[in-house]
Enzyme design. Structure first.
Site, PDB file in Angstrom:
ATOM      1  N   HIS A   1      41.500 -59.380  88.413  1.00 51.74           N
ATOM      2  CA  HIS A   1      40.713 -59.118  89.622  1.00 51.74           C
ATOM      3  C   HIS A   1      39.266 -59.610  89.488  1.00 51.74           C
ATOM      4  O   HIS A   1      38.578 -59.778  90.487  1.00 51.74           O
ATOM      5  CB  HIS A   1      40.750 -57.631  89.994  1.00 51.74           C
ATOM      6  CG  HIS A   1      39.937 -56.722  89.125  1.00 51.74           C
ATOM      7  ND1 HIS A   1      40.498 -55.916  88.160  1.00 51.74           N
ATOM      8  CD2 HIS A   1      38.619 -56.473  89.085  1.00 51.74           C
ATOM      9  CE1 HIS A   1      39.562 -55.208  87.570  1.00 51.74           C
ATOM     10  NE2 HIS A   1      38.400 -55.541  88.107  1.00 51.74           N
TER      11      HIS A   1
ATOM     12  N   ASP B   1      47.093 -57.419  86.007  1.00 51.36           N
ATOM     13  CA  ASP B   1      45.631 -57.501  86.002  1.00 51.36           C
ATOM     14  C   ASP B   1      45.098 -58.139  84.719  1.00 51.36           C
ATOM     15  O   ASP B   1      44.113 -57.673  84.139  1.00 51.36           O
ATOM     16  CB  ASP B   1      45.004 -56.120  86.213  1.00 51.36           C
ATOM     17  CG  ASP B   1      43.581 -56.217  86.782  1.00 51.36           C
ATOM     18  OD1 ASP B   1      43.204 -57.318  87.221  1.00 51.36           O
ATOM     19  OD2 ASP B   1      42.873 -55.195  86.782  1.00 51.36           O
TER      20      ASP B   1
ATOM     21  N   LEU C   1      37.591 -80.637  94.903  1.00 51.57           N
ATOM     22  CA  LEU C   1      36.481 -81.480  95.345  1.00 51.57           C
ATOM     23  C   LEU C   1      35.643 -80.762  96.396  1.00 51.57           C
ATOM     24  O   LEU C   1      34.410 -80.820  96.354  1.00 51.57           O
ATOM     25  CB  LEU C   1      37.010 -82.800  95.896  1.00 51.57           C
ATOM     26  CG  LEU C   1      35.972 -83.784  96.448  1.00 51.57           C
ATOM     27  CD1 LEU C   1      34.957 -84.167  95.369  1.00 51.57           C
ATOM     28  CD2 LEU C   1      36.658 -85.032  97.021  1.00 51.57           C
ATOM     29  N   GLY C   2      36.297 -80.098  97.347  1.00 51.31           N
ATOM     30  CA  GLY C   2      35.553 -79.314  98.329  1.00 51.31           C
ATOM     31  C   GLY C   2      35.334 -79.991  99.663  1.00 51.31           C
ATOM     32  O   GLY C   2      34.295 -79.761 100.312  1.00 51.31           O
ATOM     33  N   VAL C   3      36.305 -80.824 100.098  1.00 52.28           N
ATOM     34  CA  VAL C   3      36.201 -81.445 101.422  1.00 52.28           C
ATOM     35  C   VAL C   3      37.539 -81.332 102.137  1.00 52.28           C
ATOM     36  O   VAL C   3      38.586 -81.244 101.505  1.00 52.28           O
ATOM     37  CB  VAL C   3      35.809 -82.942 101.336  1.00 52.28           C
ATOM     38  CG1 VAL C   3      34.399 -83.099 100.801  1.00 52.28           C
ATOM     39  CG2 VAL C   3      36.810 -83.721 100.516  1.00 52.28           C
TER      40      VAL C   3
ATOM     41  N   GLY D   1      31.512 -54.203  86.827  1.00 47.79           N
ATOM     42  CA  GLY D   1      30.986 -55.204  85.909  1.00 47.79           C
ATOM     43  C   GLY D   1      31.554 -55.073  84.508  1.00 47.79           C
ATOM     44  O   GLY D   1      31.564 -56.028  83.745  1.00 47.79           O
ATOM     45  N   ASN D   2      32.034 -53.854  84.147  1.00 49.43           N
ATOM     46  CA  ASN D   2      32.678 -53.652  82.844  1.00 49.43           C
ATOM     47  C   ASN D   2      34.087 -54.240  82.798  1.00 49.43           C
ATOM     48  O   ASN D   2      34.659 -54.404  81.705  1.00 49.43           O
ATOM     49  CB  ASN D   2      32.789 -52.161  82.518  1.00 49.43           C
ATOM     50  CG  ASN D   2      31.543 -51.605  81.864  1.00 49.43           C
ATOM     51  OD1 ASN D   2      30.807 -50.850  82.476  1.00 49.43           O
ATOM     52  ND2 ASN D   2      31.301 -51.977  80.621  1.00 49.43           N
ATOM     53  N   SER D   3      34.673 -54.514  83.949  1.00 48.84           N
ATOM     54  CA  SER D   3      36.053 -55.000  83.988  1.00 48.84           C
ATOM     55  C   SER D   3      36.239 -56.213  83.091  1.00 48.84           C
ATOM     56  O   SER D   3      35.468 -57.178  83.148  1.00 48.84           O
ATOM     57  CB  SER D   3      36.443 -55.391  85.419  1.00 48.84           C
ATOM     58  OG  SER D   3      36.519 -54.262  86.237  1.00 48.84           O
TER      59      SER D   3
END
Length: 433
Positions: free
Chosen positions: A174, A205, A337-339, A281-283
């Site tokens: 997660h 998990d 790539l992000g397009v 944040g400890n996860s």
């Protein structure tokens, strides 16, 4: 509005209660600062002094007078004292305590020593010296749809453990779920390193990451969680609340074993329950025994309780590791790539007035993506990728998928009549199998 989250399923985490409420209902957990000098306990053999308003007493107190006509009875305090003395004596060495009641019958109480005594701050500092170099903080980013402004960035934070010198990192699924960018910060380093998801098993998990171009890293030691006992002291280490300045360290005990937790259609089994403080944040961080061995991976707390945290037993994790390293577990990552693009056809060229005859026309650019980082914009036309001519949008998708996250690729695109050449470092995107 703060767009940071813990990448944690809804309902799994709680921010806890006030210190006053926690002190009423739960045993304290101790935050430990590694750099504090050890404390000393002074033991004296001087007898206790009487209070100022009490006269000194020589010898044992006389028993109260018996009622007239009644037979004298032994004080009921003596069996209690005998019980306490027997238990205290046996606690020092383990084994059995034999108790004698008023009728002469005996009762034998058997138990075992706890295997993890942590009695001095220097003990904890020794544990940290073994484990902390292999604990990393994790920062993630992903994107979600917005009502007015399209995709919006969402950031998360967690913890991980280095399990191989070449950069394999164990963490919770997660923590990295849906991330398009994963940054890992190793203790003592100022700059975060790029990492990619190797494999993730959301049902358990558990996930494994790979730090790019890593070698010679310090790794934690995975212990044997089957040997722990209720009452053993443990240390939890993690990137609690993503606070700056390094990981947080807390001390507690094993409160229970083999717990089962259900959350968001996921059932986690064989969990270790602990009262060591675990926060968002400890996860993915380690739960460690007195030998500095990882016996669990911190994963959750109950939102409706105090001082009740859960760690996945490390013996549950070990059988999954090789599969996850090979991209198994149901989710892995591919180059990103992000397009989004459309094929430049003759009709499209005529309608829009492009200067080139063929290629992949950029329709959208994902914020923060590798494409945006090299300056791609809407209506640019990509004509070459990794030395291969691009004539359709499908050819670009195939070319990107043939690469790995972190690969550096030369790309050519046109903006109006200008040709531009850039070198793009590909990111990662998670895909299901």
């Amino acid at each position: 509005m703060d767009d940071t989250d813990d990448s944690t399923p809804q309902g799994r985490w709680s921010w806890g209660t006030t210190d006053e409420q926690a002190a009423d209902d739960a045993p304290p957990t101790t935050d430990v600062v590694p750099d504090e000098p050890p404390t000393e306990t002074v033991v004296t053999d001087e007898p206790p002094q009487p209070l100022a308003d009490e006269p000194p007493v020589d010898g044992p107190l006389p028993p109260p007078p018996a009622a007239a006509g009644a037979a004298p009875r032994r004080s009921p305090a003596w069996p209690v004292v005998a019980l306490v003395a027997a238990l205290v004596g046996a606690l020092a060495g383990g084994g059995a305590a034999v108790l004698l009641d008023e009728d002469g019958a005996t009762t034998t109480v058997r138990y075992e020593n706890n295997s993890a005594p942590i009695t001095q701050p220097r003990d904890i500092q020794g544990i940290l010296a073994k484990v902390q170099p292999g604990v990393v903080s994790i920062r993630t980013s992903t994107f979600q749809g917005g009502d007015l402004f399209g995709l919006q960035p969402v950031r998360g934070a967690g913890t991980g453990m280095i399990i191989s010198a070449d950069g394999d990192v164990l963490t919770n699924a997660h923590v990295v779920n849906g991330a398009t960018s994963i940054k890992v910060t190793i203790g003592g380093e100022a700059e975060a390193r790029d990492a990619d998801l190797l494999g993730s098993n959301p049902a358990s998990d558990v996930a494994v990451l790979k730090i790019r171009n890593a070698s010679g890293l310090p790794a934690v030691t995975l212990g044997d969680s089957s040997r722990i006992q209720v009452g053993d002291q443990v240390v939890a280490i993690g990137n609690a609340l993503a606070l700056p300045g390094g990981p947080s360290v807390t001390l507690g005990i094993v409160s229970a074993k083999d717990r089962v937790l259900e959350a968001d259609d996921v059932q986690l089994e064989s969990l270790i329950q602990t009262d060591a403080a675990i926060n968002p944040g400890n996860s993915g961080g380690p739960l460690v025994n007195s030998d500095g061995e990882v016996i669990g991976m911190n994963t959750a707390i109950r939102g409706d309780a105090q001082n009740i945290g859960f760690a996945i037993a490390i013996n549950t994790v070990k059988p999954m590791l090789e599969t996850l390293k090979q991209g198994g577990g149901g989710i892995s990552s591919t180059a990103f790539l992000g397009v989004s693009t459309a094929t430049l056809t003759p009709e499209f060229k005529e309608q829009s007035g492009f200067e080139v005859d063929e290629g992949a026309v950029v329709a959208t650019v994902t914020p923060g993506s590798p494409a945006e980082n090299v300056g791609l914009r809407r209506s640019d036309v990509i004509t070459s990728f990794d030395g291969k001519k691009i004539t359709t949008a499908e050819e670009l998708v195939t070319a990107v998928r043939a690469k790995k996250p972190g690969d550096q690729v030369e790309m050519v695109f046109h903006r109006g009549s200008q040709e531009r050449r850039v070198t793009v470092t590909l990111g990662s995107r998670q895909v299901g199998r």
